[in-house]
Design a protein around this motif. Structure first.
Motif, PDB file in Angstrom:
ATOM      1  N   UNK A   3       1.048  -1.428  -0.073  1.00  0.00           N
ATOM      2  CA  UNK A   3      -0.171  -0.043  -0.077  1.00  0.00           C
ATOM      3  C   UNK A   3       0.933   0.630   0.203  1.00  0.00           C
ATOM      4  N   UNK A 118      -1.184  -3.861  14.761  1.00  0.00           N
ATOM      5  CA  UNK A 118      -2.727  -4.595  14.541  1.00  0.00           C
ATOM      6  C   UNK A 118      -3.195  -4.428  16.033  1.00  0.00           C
ATOM      7  N   UNK A 120      -6.378  -4.482  16.833  1.00  0.00           N
ATOM      8  CA  UNK A 120      -8.436  -4.100  16.865  1.00  0.00           C
ATOM      9  C   UNK A 120      -9.022  -5.189  17.189  1.00  0.00           C
ATOM     10  N   UNK A 121      -8.177  -6.251  17.526  1.00  0.00           N
ATOM     11  CA  UNK A 121      -9.225  -7.211  17.708  1.00  0.00           C
ATOM     12  C   UNK A 121      -9.006  -7.276  19.834  1.00  0.00           C
ATOM     13  N   UNK A 124     -11.160  -4.875  21.036  1.00  0.00           N
ATOM     14  CA  UNK A 124     -12.671  -5.731  21.062  1.00  0.00           C
ATOM     15  C   UNK A 124     -12.651  -6.418  22.447  1.00  0.00           C
ATOM     16  N   UNK A 136     -11.329   1.718  13.147  1.00  0.00           N
ATOM     17  CA  UNK A 136      -9.682   1.764  13.123  1.00  0.00           C
ATOM     18  C   UNK A 136      -9.673   2.772  11.780  1.00  0.00           C
TER      19      UNK A 136
ATOM     20  N   UNK B  76      -2.492 -10.721   4.750  1.00  0.00           N
ATOM     21  CA  UNK B  76      -3.563  -9.801   5.609  1.00  0.00           C
ATOM     22  C   UNK B  76      -4.961  -9.046   5.334  1.00  0.00           C
ATOM     23  N   UNK B  77      -4.144  -8.185   4.626  1.00  0.00           N
ATOM     24  CA  UNK B  77      -5.565  -7.309   3.496  1.00  0.00           C
ATOM     25  C   UNK B  77      -6.105  -7.615   3.112  1.00  0.00           C
ATOM     26  N   UNK B  84     -11.624  -7.505   9.496  1.00  0.00           N
ATOM     27  CA  UNK B  84     -10.858  -7.166  10.160  1.00  0.00           C
ATOM     28  C   UNK B  84     -10.478  -7.666  11.248  1.00  0.00           C
ATOM     29  N   UNK B  85     -11.148  -8.374  12.478  1.00  0.00           N
ATOM     30  CA  UNK B  85     -10.858  -9.000  13.479  1.00  0.00           C
ATOM     31  C   UNK B  85     -10.119 -10.360  13.145  1.00  0.00           C
ATOM     32  N   UNK B  88      -6.454 -10.373  12.287  1.00  0.00           N
ATOM     33  CA  UNK B  88      -5.271 -10.397  13.059  1.00  0.00           C
ATOM     34  C   UNK B  88      -5.929 -11.409  14.020  1.00  0.00           C
ATOM     35  N   UNK B  89      -6.835 -12.235  14.850  1.00  0.00           N
ATOM     36  CA  UNK B  89      -7.221 -13.313  15.013  1.00  0.00           C
ATOM     37  C   UNK B  89      -5.922 -14.719  14.511  1.00  0.00           C
TER      38      UNK B  89
END
Lengths: 395, 300
Positions: A3, A118, A120-121, A124, A136, B76-77, B84-85, B88-89
């Motif tokens: 990106x 990251x 986010x998890x 949450x 995010x 990942x993207x 999104x969760x 990461x998981x």
């Protein structure tokens, strides 16, 4: 493809040697010029403009936002006032660091968390059952770091905010040439500096405004190589270089507590319950087994090693990130995780993890150096961090 | 080495089933070929060359897809595009699977001890098992215990929310079984996806250059280099037994080949009930073989 950041249209034509690197899935400049010396010098002498957009950014809002953050991170978030920024680490329940970053209180119930990885998890999971919204905004928000002694003067040219009144680790919502931005007095260089947070669509005009107003002040786009040297001088750690997230470590030995990383000051003695508290309390009471410290390599000793090979001392031009053994009395007592020659301090510096009791400042240790393919040892002194801490950083 | 078919390999063969096109007709991908076999037979010297399986794609009903690449950022993207969760998981799940694979790996090539036996070798084996499991610590042992007993669907539900991701991961939980993704025990099969080893790179899957059959040919070349003789088109009719010992085989057509040891690569039922006269074997062995259950579950 990697990106690109919201500033790519401006940064890409400047990268003379096509020296790009990967940061959180983005392409960012290692250096703009063929040699990064001038970029580093700008950080310490005028002002450097760094694209730090790949940072992960989360907007946290709702009635329980403060509860969530306070429970997750080590700093006492209840003490963070509107317009204030806290640097903090956060840990798993075994008191091992997951990540580090900043928590900004944008408004009464509006917070922003930045991180290297990251989260986010994790946010949450920790926010389960709370009245909290986690969003995010990494891609939506561009970020620039304007760092260096003239950064304030440059900002004053383009923004109506009063930057002499903006204290260290405070933020203000303002504009740059009419574009709405958030400016925080934060950074990764240990110098006077600011970070500018802007909507991705409005990123380019902000870059242009800063370059235009900054040119008379010597503003210089700077890449990661320059930043890496500055952050070592400032004693600031980097995830995946100086420590590993406990979420990704494969063995216990790869994990670190904030106390081991020298982040004691982010772990308050008195604070309500948060993840890892009990373990960190116990660890503080008995003293950490490791500690991240500075090493200043003794020049005479280094020079002698090279002289024996018939060479003048060869110094790395960029910071290195290779784990390097540190010895004392013939025994390995730890390892350096990054280091560089500081053109400013005229010292060869390293960040090192040392076992107790060898991390006391002033301790004499030996750092492995490779001279003409031979592994030798140079004398070094354990030094308190940061190596460089100018008054202007906070004044 | 005697082989009924015109080529060696059994289920690991590559054949020209359409003129001009070669197919790996059964076994189609490699990951679980044990590294000690590769080392001992010096397979790279004899032609083993595994090409990386770089990416996979799952087409979705709505015209979209779920892709996966060798590059972690790219993968990942792609996953974050759907959830999104889960993106990461997936990293954390991968790490847990690494730990589980590390926990199971040393046991894979151990000969299982008989827990009911008091023979010293079995007792030593049981001790070794106990020591290994104790070394995992409570947390990892608990995770392993769950993995060994849960269904892949339940297990994945604990980690992920995006159904196509769970479905594709579940698929690797039921491969080679006659079970569904909700059958207990299928979570463990998931782990096999993380256990493939190629060039020591844990978890990588790949294709042999020339098709899976080329692995069989590689092993055949290694065998020949050690002095083996390989005869194809040579079906074994029965095993010769004299005084309760196998002494060789009789081929279709009557040719007899004598050998001090006979090793069968056929399944145990055909080996012991068809090639050997059951009356030559102890009754409980015959009964045990009859009761031994195995069924094929994959087809191409």
């Amino acid at each position: 493809m990697l990106k690109t950041t919201p500033f790519h249209a401006r940064t890409a034509p400047l990268v003379q040697g096509q020296a790009w690197r990967r940061w959180a899935g983005h392409a960012v400049a290692s250096a703009y010029e063929l040699v990064h010396d001038r970029e580093y010098a700008a950080i310490r002498n005028s002002a450097a403009l760094l694209d730090v957009s790949p940072l992960y950014k989360y907007l946290i809002s709702g009635r329980d936002a403060v509860r969530l953050l306070d429970r997750m991170v080590t700093r006492d978030i209840t003490k963070c006032r509107v317009g204030q920024v806290f640097y903090t680490s956060w840990c798993d329940r075994h008191g091992k660091v997951i990540d580090d970053g900043t928590v900004s209180r944008l408004g009464e119930g509006r917070w922003r968390l930045t991180s290297a990885e990251p989260n986010l998890r994790w946010l949450s999971l920790n926010g389960a059952g709370m009245d909290v919204q986690i969003e995010e905004v990494s891609a939506r928000l561009g970020a620039l770091a304007l760092q260096g002694p003239l950064s304030r003067a440059i900002l004053q040219q383009v923004s109506p905010a009063d930057f002499s009144a903006l204290k260290y680790f405070r933020l203000t919502e303002t504009t740059i040439r009419g574009e709405p931005v958030t400016i925080s007095r934060t950074g990764y260089t240990g110098d006077l500096g600011y970070e500018i947070w802007v909507d991705a669509e409005r990123a380019v005009p902000v870059w242009d405004a800063l370059i235009e107003a900054g040119t008379p002040y010597g503003i210089t786009p700077a890449g990661i190589w320059a930043l890496d040297m500055a952050r070592i001088e400032a004693g600031l750690i980097m995830l995946d270089v100086d420590y590993h997230s406990s979420h990704h470590a494969l063995i216990e030995a790869q994990k670190s507590s904030p106390l081991e990383l020298g982040l004691d000051w982010t772990v308050p003695q008195e604070k309500g319950p948060y993840t890892g508290r009990a373990v960190l309390r116990a660890e503080r009471a008995r003293g950490p087994a490791w500690r991240l410290v500075g090493l200043a390599v003794d020049w005479v000793s280094l020079e002698a090693l090279y002289a024996k090979a018939g060479l003048p001392p060869q110094l790395p031009t960029a910071a290195w990130r290779v784990s390097t053994p540190v010895y004392r009395n013939g025994e390995q007592i730890g390892y350096a995780s990054s280091g560089c020659w500081s053109p400013l301090l005229k010292q060869y510096l390293a960040l090192a993890h040392l076992r107790a009791p060898h991390f006391t400042p002033g301790s004499e240790v030996r750092l492995e150096v490779t001279v003409e393919h031979q592994r030798l040892q140079a004398a070094a002194t354990v030094t308190k961090l940061p190596f460089f801490d100018p008054e202007r950083k906070k004044s | 080495m005697l082989e009924r078919r015109p080529l060696v390999g059994g289920a690991a063969v590559t054949e020209e089933i359409f003129p001009g096109f070669k197919f790996s007709v059964f076994s189609y991908v490699v990951s679980l070929l044990r590294p000690e076999i590769i080392r001992d037979l010096e397979l790279p010297r004899h032609g083993l060359q595994i090409l990386p399986l770089e990416s996979t794609v799952v087409p979705l009903d709505n015209g979209d897809y779920l892709g996966s690449w060798a590059d972690p950022d790219q993968t990942r993207r792609e996953l974050a595009r759907h959830s999104p969760r889960d993106a990461e998981a997936a990293t954390l799940f991968g790490r847990l699977m690494h730990h589980m694979a590390m926990a199971v790996r040393p046991i894979l090539s151990m000969v299982p001890p008989d827990p009911a036996s008091l023979a010293p070798s079995d007792l030593r084996g049981m001790l070794k098992f106990a020591g290994h499991f104790r070394s995992l610590g409570a947390e990892r042992f608990h995770a392993l215990y769950k993995l060994m007993t849960m269904s892949s669907a339940d297990y994945l539900d604990e980690w992920f929310e995006f159904d196509p991701l769970k479905a594709t991961k579940s698929a690797s939980g039921i491969i080679g079984t006659f079970l569904g993704p909700r059958s207990p025990g299928t979570a463990y099969v998931l782990l096999h996806h993380y256990m493939g080893e190629i060039d020591g790179a844990f978890r990588a899957w790949g294709f042999q250059k020339g098709g899976t059959g080329a692995i069989s040919e590689t092993i055949a070349r290694a065998a020949k280099a050690h002095g083996a003789e390989i005869r194809t088109g040579a079906a074994v009719e029965r095993v010769l037994v004299r005084n309760g010992r196998a002494t060789g085989v009789v081929l279709e057509g009557g040719e007899e080949i004598h050998a001090p040891v006979v090793v069968s690569g056929l399944d145990p039922r055909r080996t012991f009930l068809e090639l050997v006269e059951p009356s030559q074997l102890p009754g409980d062995v015959v009964e045990g073989i009859r009761r031994f259950k195995f069924r094929g579950s994959s087809g191409r």
